[in-house]
Motif scaffolding. Structure first.
Motif, mmCIF file in Angstrom:
data_model
loop_
_atom_site.group_PDB
_atom_site.id
_atom_site.type_symbol
_atom_site.label_atom_id
_atom_site.label_comp_id
_atom_site.label_asym_id
_atom_site.label_seq_id
_atom_site.Cartn_x
_atom_site.Cartn_y
_atom_site.Cartn_z
ATOM 1 N N LEU A 117 0.809 -1.223 0.000
ATOM 2 C CA LEU A 117 0.000 0.000 0.000
ATOM 3 C C LEU A 117 0.838 1.268 0.000
ATOM 4 C CD1 LEU A 117 -2.623 -1.075 2.732
ATOM 5 C CD2 LEU A 117 -2.899 -1.135 0.232
ATOM 6 N N ARG A 118 2.053 1.209 0.526
ATOM 7 C CA ARG A 118 2.880 2.411 0.654
ATOM 8 C C ARG A 118 4.335 2.004 0.819
ATOM 9 N NH1 ARG A 118 1.087 4.649 6.514
ATOM 10 N NH2 ARG A 118 -0.983 4.427 5.558
ATOM 11 N N PRO A 119 5.241 2.960 0.766
ATOM 12 C CA PRO A 119 6.647 2.635 1.003
ATOM 13 C C PRO A 119 6.836 2.004 2.390
ATOM 14 C CG PRO A 119 6.443 4.813 0.047
ATOM 15 C CD PRO A 119 5.058 4.352 0.365
ATOM 16 N N ALA A 120 7.794 1.102 2.479
ATOM 17 C CA ALA A 120 8.046 0.388 3.734
ATOM 18 C C ALA A 120 8.431 1.361 4.838
ATOM 19 C CB ALA A 120 9.157 -0.641 3.533
ATOM 20 N N PRO A 121 8.040 1.099 6.093
ATOM 21 C CA PRO A 121 8.422 1.960 7.214
ATOM 22 C C PRO A 121 9.921 1.938 7.424
ATOM 23 C CG PRO A 121 6.664 0.434 7.832
ATOM 24 C CD PRO A 121 7.184 -0.008 6.517
ATOM 25 N N ARG A 122 10.398 2.868 8.223
ATOM 26 C CA ARG A 122 11.817 2.915 8.559
ATOM 27 C C ARG A 122 12.258 1.588 9.153
ATOM 28 N NH1 ARG A 122 12.585 5.764 12.559
ATOM 29 N NH2 ARG A 122 10.500 6.561 13.033
ATOM 30 N N LYS A 123 13.474 1.167 8.842
ATOM 31 C CA LYS A 123 13.960 -0.152 9.212
ATOM 32 C C LYS A 123 13.981 -0.355 10.716
ATOM 33 C CE LYS A 123 17.808 -3.315 8.389
ATOM 34 N NZ LYS A 123 19.127 -3.505 7.722
ATOM 35 N N HIS A 124 14.423 0.650 11.433
ATOM 36 C CA HIS A 124 14.590 0.512 12.879
ATOM 37 C C HIS A 124 13.413 1.112 13.657
ATOM 38 C CE1 HIS A 124 18.601 -0.990 12.238
ATOM 39 N NE2 HIS A 124 18.902 0.079 11.513
ATOM 40 N N GLN A 125 12.319 1.325 12.996
ATOM 41 C CA GLN A 125 11.140 1.862 13.667
ATOM 42 C C GLN A 125 10.542 0.808 14.613
ATOM 43 O OE1 GLN A 125 7.840 2.835 11.080
ATOM 44 N NE2 GLN A 125 7.251 4.574 12.364
ATOM 45 N N SER A 126 10.260 1.214 15.849
ATOM 46 C CA SER A 126 9.690 0.277 16.815
ATOM 47 C C SER A 126 8.230 0.005 16.486
ATOM 48 C CB SER A 126 9.806 0.829 18.234
ATOM 49 O OG SER A 126 8.958 1.967 18.385
ATOM 50 N N ARG A 127 7.696 -1.063 17.086
ATOM 51 C CA ARG A 127 6.294 -1.384 16.848
ATOM 52 C C ARG A 127 5.390 -0.272 17.379
ATOM 53 N NH1 ARG A 127 1.578 -3.369 18.564
ATOM 54 N NH2 ARG A 127 0.544 -4.927 17.243
ATOM 55 N N ALA A 128 5.739 0.280 18.547
ATOM 56 C CA ALA A 128 4.931 1.349 19.127
ATOM 57 C C ALA A 128 4.902 2.565 18.201
ATOM 58 C CB ALA A 128 5.467 1.731 20.498
ATOM 59 N N GLU A 129 6.048 2.897 17.612
ATOM 60 C CA GLU A 129 6.095 4.033 16.690
ATOM 61 C C GLU A 129 5.276 3.755 15.430
ATOM 62 O OE1 GLU A 129 10.563 5.780 17.754
ATOM 63 O OE2 GLU A 129 10.312 4.224 16.214
ATOM 64 N N LEU A 130 5.353 2.504 14.959
ATOM 65 C CA LEU A 130 4.596 2.143 13.762
ATOM 66 C C LEU A 130 3.093 2.207 14.035
ATOM 67 C CD1 LEU A 130 4.387 1.062 10.887
ATOM 68 C CD2 LEU A 130 4.718 -1.252 11.806
ATOM 69 N N VAL A 131 2.659 1.700 15.176
ATOM 70 C CA VAL A 131 1.235 1.738 15.533
ATOM 71 C C VAL A 131 0.753 3.174 15.659
ATOM 72 C CG1 VAL A 131 -0.415 1.212 17.368
ATOM 73 C CG2 VAL A 131 1.199 -0.541 16.601
ATOM 74 N N ALA A 132 1.553 4.028 16.304
ATOM 75 C CA ALA A 132 1.182 5.437 16.448
ATOM 76 C C ALA A 132 1.030 6.103 15.086
ATOM 77 C CB ALA A 132 2.219 6.164 17.287
ATOM 78 N N GLN A 133 1.894 5.737 14.162
ATOM 79 C CA GLN A 133 1.814 6.302 12.810
ATOM 80 C C GLN A 133 0.545 5.828 12.105
ATOM 81 O OE1 GLN A 133 5.326 5.551 10.408
ATOM 82 N NE2 GLN A 133 4.123 5.650 8.517
ATOM 83 N N LEU A 134 0.206 4.555 12.277
ATOM 84 C CA LEU A 134 -0.984 4.012 11.627
ATOM 85 C C LEU A 134 -2.256 4.620 12.207
ATOM 86 C CD1 LEU A 134 -0.006 0.234 11.371
ATOM 87 C CD2 LEU A 134 0.047 1.965 9.561
ATOM 88 N N LEU A 135 -2.262 4.833 13.523
ATOM 89 C CA LEU A 135 -3.440 5.423 14.155
ATOM 90 C C LEU A 135 -3.648 6.870 13.732
ATOM 91 C CD1 LEU A 135 -3.156 3.957 17.779
ATOM 92 C CD2 LEU A 135 -4.764 3.294 15.984
ATOM 93 N N ALA A 136 -2.579 7.512 13.250
ATOM 94 C CA ALA A 136 -2.688 8.900 12.790
ATOM 95 C C ALA A 136 -3.116 8.989 11.323
ATOM 96 C CB ALA A 136 -1.351 9.618 12.989
ATOM 97 N N ASP A 137 -3.241 7.845 10.654
ATOM 98 C CA ASP A 137 -3.635 7.831 9.246
ATOM 99 C C ASP A 137 -5.094 8.263 9.087
ATOM 100 O OD1 ASP A 137 -1.392 7.229 7.830
ATOM 101 O OD2 ASP A 137 -1.695 5.063 7.850
ATOM 102 N N THR A 138 -5.461 8.508 7.848
ATOM 103 C CA THR A 138 -6.852 8.846 7.537
ATOM 104 C C THR A 138 -7.726 7.600 7.680
ATOM 105 O OG1 THR A 138 -6.587 8.363 5.195
ATOM 106 C CG2 THR A 138 -6.065 10.607 5.923
ATOM 107 N N ALA A 139 -9.016 7.803 7.765
ATOM 108 C CA ALA A 139 -9.948 6.684 7.909
ATOM 109 C C ALA A 139 -9.887 5.770 6.694
ATOM 110 C CB ALA A 139 -11.361 7.213 8.120
ATOM 111 N N ASP A 140 -9.741 6.338 5.493
ATOM 112 C CA ASP A 140 -9.674 5.513 4.281
ATOM 113 C C ASP A 140 -8.420 4.655 4.286
ATOM 114 O OD1 ASP A 140 -12.036 6.539 3.367
ATOM 115 O OD2 ASP A 140 -11.093 8.075 2.094
ATOM 116 N N ALA A 141 -7.298 5.234 4.701
ATOM 117 C CA ALA A 141 -6.042 4.477 4.756
ATOM 118 C C ALA A 141 -6.130 3.351 5.774
ATOM 119 C CB ALA A 141 -4.875 5.406 5.088
ATOM 120 N N GLN A 142 -6.735 3.633 6.927
ATOM 121 C CA GLN A 142 -6.891 2.605 7.954
ATOM 122 C C GLN A 142 -7.781 1.470 7.466
ATOM 123 O OE1 GLN A 142 -8.276 4.573 11.503
ATOM 124 N NE2 GLN A 142 -6.305 5.558 11.911
ATOM 125 N N GLN A 143 -8.812 1.806 6.712
ATOM 126 C CA GLN A 143 -9.708 0.781 6.181
ATOM 127 C C GLN A 143 -8.959 -0.142 5.218
ATOM 128 O OE1 GLN A 143 -13.111 2.281 4.067
ATOM 129 N NE2 GLN A 143 -14.111 0.285 3.942
#
Length: 395
Positions: A117-143
């Motif tokens: 769906l999009r470019p891969a996240p940063r290699k050393h990004q933690s799971r917590a950081e990745l989840v926070a980024q996903l929760l900040a996405d738009t509703a369409d992106a989350q769907q």
């Protein structure tokens, strides 16, 4: 060491059914309609479906991935889930909030879903950081991300689990205990006294009383960390506590204990007027002690002393009596008023004058009392020896 106990593979189903049947036999006339329906629906299930429901009920969380469930004794989980779905005790692939969906997947799975769906996240990004980024996405992106995660998954949500709470309360008399206590008993790790529970000694005698206890425990669930820091919310929670029936000593004790807990937290927040209001509604110690201290703190010395007199004259326990006498005496003395001296225990004393000829005072006393009977000079050996025996007995 006692031999290891091997439990049957379906031990938890037997325990669950025993609990349900025990409550249905004794409290059917008190159970609300929803709880009766829950009992009848569960009893109509095949054994495998019952086992799956109990397993999910005993796990943390509200949603589960079928692919991550492994129970050898149940067999085919899809087949076991079908009757549960039919009787509306499980929802298959329920509509879920995005923040409920993410905890079901690992970081690697989340990254895999994002790659298409999009470019891969940063290699050393933690799971917590990745989840926070996903929760900040738009509703369409989350769907889109949710659809990608669940495209090969079957999600299960057990339903009506709250209805089991009523059976748990009726069986144990509280919600501190659960099915784990059965396991501890079956393994021989915990022994419980056996007694006959007849109708005259049942914890609940009418539906209103049962409802009040359920309401009480439901309120305790709302006492979150945020509520604990909000004086208005604490007072509102206190106002919603049930008013126990005169014969319900158990609920009266629980409500009094919770009232004191809420009042003490209000004190910590500096809401002393609100705390005093709550303490005034409680008859459970140390409510009167805390009231006296708050009255003294606000400068209402006359009311403080009057309360101390009432405590000293009719204490709930010895601790209250000591407080009423000592605290009242101190406050009266500070104000220059008369107050009877606190009653203190005076141990018997004997004064003797002994000659000491190159020996210690202790040995001289031992010789003196030894002449009158048996006397042993042990210094610290007696206490140390008793502690050693105590530890040995525990081992």
């Amino acid at each position: 060491m006692p031999p290891a106990v091997e439990l049957a593979t379906d031990y938890y189903r037997d325990n669950f059914l025993h609990l349900l049947n025990f409550v249905a036999e004794r409290y059917w006339h008190l159970l609300p309609r929803a709880e009766r329906g829950f009992y009848e629906r569960f009893q109509a299930l095949p054994a495998a479906a019952q086992q799956l429901y109990i397993r999910l009920l005993s796990r943390r969380g509200n949603y589960f991935r079928l692919s991550k469930l492994h129970y050898k004794e149940i067999g085919n989980l899809e087949d076991a889930a079908a009757p549960l779905v039919q009787r509306e005790l499980i929802s298959r692939n329920p509509t879920m909030a995005f923040d409920d969906l993410l905890p079901l997947f690992t970081k690697l799975e989340l990254v895999g879903a994002l790659q298409s769906l999009r470019p891969a996240p940063r290699k050393h990004q933690s799971r917590a950081e990745l989840v926070a980024q996903l929760l900040a996405d738009t509703a369409d992106a989350q769907q889109q991300i949710g659809q990608q995660l669940c495209r090969h998954e079957t999600l299960l949500q057990p339903l009506d689990t709250h209805l089991f709470t009523c059976f748990q309360l009726c069986f144990f008399g509280n919600l501190r205990q659960d099915l784990t206590d059965y396991v501890l008993r079956d393994l021989g790790l915990q022994r419980y006294e056996s007694y006959q529970l007849d109708a005259a000694h049942a914890p609940f005698s009418n539906q209103r009383q049962l409802t009040q206890h359920l309401h009480y425990y439901a309120l305790l669930e709302t006492l979150t960390d945020d509520v604990k820091q909000d004086p208005v919310a604490l007072v509102q929670l206190w106002r919603e506590l049930p008013n126990p029936e005169p014969t319900d000593i158990t609920l009266e004790r629980r409500v009094g204990r919770t009232t004191n807990t809420l009042a003490r937290q209000l004190e910590r927040l500096g809401a002393n007027d609100e705390a005093l209001m709550l303490y005034q509604s409680s008859q459970r110690p140390p409510a009167r002690e805390r009231r006296a201290r708050l009255l003294q703190k606000r400068g209402d010395n006359e009311a403080c002393l009057a309360l101390c007199r009432a405590i000293a004259c009719a204490p709930h326990n010895e601790e209250e009596r000591v407080f009423g006498e000592t605290f009242g005496a101190r406050e009266a003395r500070r104000q220059g008023l008369d107050w009877p001296l606190p009653k203190c225990y005076a141990p018997p004393e004997e004064h003797v004058v002994l000659p000491i000829d190159q020996c210690s005072v202790e040995r001289a006393a031992a010789q003196y009392y030894g002449a009158q009977g048996s006397c042993y000079y042990v210094e610290n050996s007696l206490i140390n020896g008793m502690l050693g025996l105590f530890v040995w007995d525990i081992i």
